[in-house]
Design a protein around this motif. Structure first.
Motif, PDB file in Angstrom:
ATOM      1  N   PRO A  34       0.830  -1.216   0.000  1.00 31.50           N
ATOM      2  CA  PRO A  34       0.000   0.000   0.000  1.00 31.50           C
ATOM      3  C   PRO A  34       0.864   1.266   0.000  1.00 31.50           C
ATOM      4  CG  PRO A  34      -0.730  -1.536   1.682  1.00 31.50           C
ATOM      5  CD  PRO A  34       0.548  -2.068   1.153  1.00 31.50           C
ATOM      6  N   LEU A  35       0.334   2.289  -0.597  1.00 29.94           N
ATOM      7  CA  LEU A  35       1.082   3.555  -0.685  1.00 29.94           C
ATOM      8  C   LEU A  35       1.213   4.218   0.684  1.00 29.94           C
ATOM      9  CD1 LEU A  35      -0.687   5.069  -3.823  1.00 29.94           C
ATOM     10  CD2 LEU A  35       1.650   4.215  -3.721  1.00 29.94           C
ATOM     11  N   GLU A  36       2.328   4.865   0.880  1.00 28.28           N
ATOM     12  CA  GLU A  36       2.494   5.736   2.062  1.00 28.28           C
ATOM     13  C   GLU A  36       2.860   7.101   1.519  1.00 28.28           C
ATOM     14  OE1 GLU A  36       4.947   4.395   5.339  1.00 28.28           O
ATOM     15  OE2 GLU A  36       4.237   2.348   4.999  1.00 28.28           O
ATOM     16  N   LEU A  37       1.916   8.002   1.529  1.00 34.58           N
ATOM     17  CA  LEU A  37       2.118   9.291   0.864  1.00 34.58           C
ATOM     18  C   LEU A  37       2.544  10.377   1.843  1.00 34.58           C
ATOM     19  CD1 LEU A  37      -1.062   9.156  -1.401  1.00 34.58           C
ATOM     20  CD2 LEU A  37       1.267   8.561  -2.041  1.00 34.58           C
ATOM     21  N   THR A  57      -5.301  12.487   1.147  1.00 30.45           N
ATOM     22  CA  THR A  57      -4.081  11.681   0.984  1.00 30.45           C
ATOM     23  C   THR A  57      -4.264  10.312   1.634  1.00 30.45           C
ATOM     24  OG1 THR A  57      -2.774  13.687   1.004  1.00 30.45           O
ATOM     25  CG2 THR A  57      -1.585  11.662   1.417  1.00 30.45           C
ATOM     26  N   ARG A  58      -4.855  10.329   2.817  1.00 29.01           N
ATOM     27  CA  ARG A  58      -5.115   9.067   3.517  1.00 29.01           C
ATOM     28  C   ARG A  58      -6.085   8.183   2.697  1.00 29.01           C
ATOM     29  NH1 ARG A  58      -3.789   4.702   5.719  1.00 29.01           N
ATOM     30  NH2 ARG A  58      -5.361   3.731   7.011  1.00 29.01           N
ATOM     31  N   GLU A 113      -4.200   6.287   0.208  1.00 26.02           N
ATOM     32  CA  GLU A 113      -3.482   5.165   0.843  1.00 26.02           C
ATOM     33  C   GLU A 113      -4.429   3.985   1.075  1.00 26.02           C
ATOM     34  OE1 GLU A 113      -0.080   7.675   3.358  1.00 26.02           O
ATOM     35  OE2 GLU A 113      -1.779   6.804   4.412  1.00 26.02           O
ATOM     36  N   SER A 143      -5.283   2.190  -2.013  1.00 29.53           N
ATOM     37  CA  SER A 143      -4.192   1.359  -2.547  1.00 29.53           C
ATOM     38  C   SER A 143      -3.975   0.094  -1.708  1.00 29.53           C
ATOM     39  CB  SER A 143      -2.896   2.163  -2.608  1.00 29.53           C
ATOM     40  OG  SER A 143      -2.350   2.313  -1.316  1.00 29.53           O
ATOM     41  N   SER A 164      -3.992   0.078   1.977  1.00 30.48           N
ATOM     42  CA  SER A 164      -3.529   0.286   3.350  1.00 30.48           C
ATOM     43  C   SER A 164      -4.617  -0.152   4.333  1.00 30.48           C
ATOM     44  CB  SER A 164      -3.199   1.773   3.547  1.00 30.48           C
ATOM     45  OG  SER A 164      -2.838   2.003   4.876  1.00 30.48           O
TER      46      SER A 164
END
Lengths: 112, 154
Positions: free
Chosen positions: A36-39, B115-116, B119, B122, B124
């Motif tokens: 998973p992305l960590e932005l 932004t969260r 995530e 994707s 998370s």
């Protein structure tokens, strides 16, 4: 001679050929799910004709180059909506992959 | 004597013929029995196949419904975002001029939430706070449909 031929032919036997098919399940693809992305969080600065000098001065004080990339309020709205659309597409695509996996590679029952 | 032998020959031929016929009948009977067993087995296989197809169709239908539900929920998130910008002829630009600092704060807050959302989209995993959020003040207002499964809009 005749007796011998009769004797030999009677003893010979042809085995029936048995052909069978066995279905072998296809190997599971089992690709690793992507990390998973960590932005990083962005910092938005609002500049108006009134606070522009103050904003640039603050940037200089903080050691940041006094330069900003600008968006009008309308473009900011479009950017927000574009990101929301990309996010939704990501959710739908991931869900679609999950559904395909569930359908073609159902989890085996544990109690069996 | 010749006639007697002739009749004996005929009787023997008849007996042999009858025997051969009975054997043929027995053979046919065995084949028919085998066929019946195969047919029964084929019918059972067909029934199993039909059941399995029914199950597959139901799964396809369910998956389609779930996907449609998801698309509709995500569409609502997008509509809510549009409302935040344009509700009651709201002009974010004018608001930003009038209340620069507070709009900047709100923008940064919303940006962090958005932004969260990316995530989460994707893959998370949700935090306990996100999972347990049920109030408006607790949810991720940018994408409650994916971030707060226990939130029911009110």
């Amino acid at each position: 001679m005749l007796t011998l031929i009769t004797f030999l032919t009677s003893c010979s036997s042809v085995k029936k050929l048995s052909i069978f098919k066995e279905e072998v399940a296809r190997e599971k693809l089992n690709l690793n799910t992507p990390t998973p992305l960590e932005l990083e969080n962005l910092r938005w600065i609002i500049i108006t004709s009134e606070n522009a000098d103050e904003v640039f001065k603050k940037l200089e004080e903080q050691g940041i180059d006094p330069v900003l990339w600008g968006l009008t309020d309308k473009d900011f709205e479009l950017l927000a909506k574009n990101f929301a659309r990309i996010r939704n597409q990501l959710v739908v695509t991931n869900k679609l992959l999950d559904k395909y996996k569930e359908y073609y590679e159902p989890k085996e029952k544990k109690d069996e | 004597m010749g006639i007697r032998l002739f009749f004996i020959g005929i009787i023997l031929s008849a007996l042999l013929g009858a025997g051969a016929y009975v054997m043929k009948l027995q053979k046919d009977n065995a084949i028919l029995k085998g066929n019946a067993i195969k047919m029964e087995s084929a019918i059972a296989d067909q029934k199993n196949l039909i059941e399995s197809q029914k199950k597959d169709f139901q799964e396809i239908l369910d998956a389609n419904n779930k996907m449609n539900e998801l698309v509709n929920v995500l569409k609502k998130d997008l509509e809510d975002l549009d409302k935040r910008f344009n509700k009651k002829n709201r002009d974010v630009g004018k608001l930003a001029i009038a209340k620069t600092k507070s709009i900047e704060r709100i923008t940064n807050g919303a940006s962090a939430l958005a932004t969260r959302c990316i995530e989460i989209a994707s893959g998370s995993p949700l935090t306990e706070e996100e999972k347990n959020a049920t109030k408006k003040s607790e949810i991720n207002s940018e994408c409650p449909s994916i971030a707060n499964p226990n939130y029911v809009p009110y």
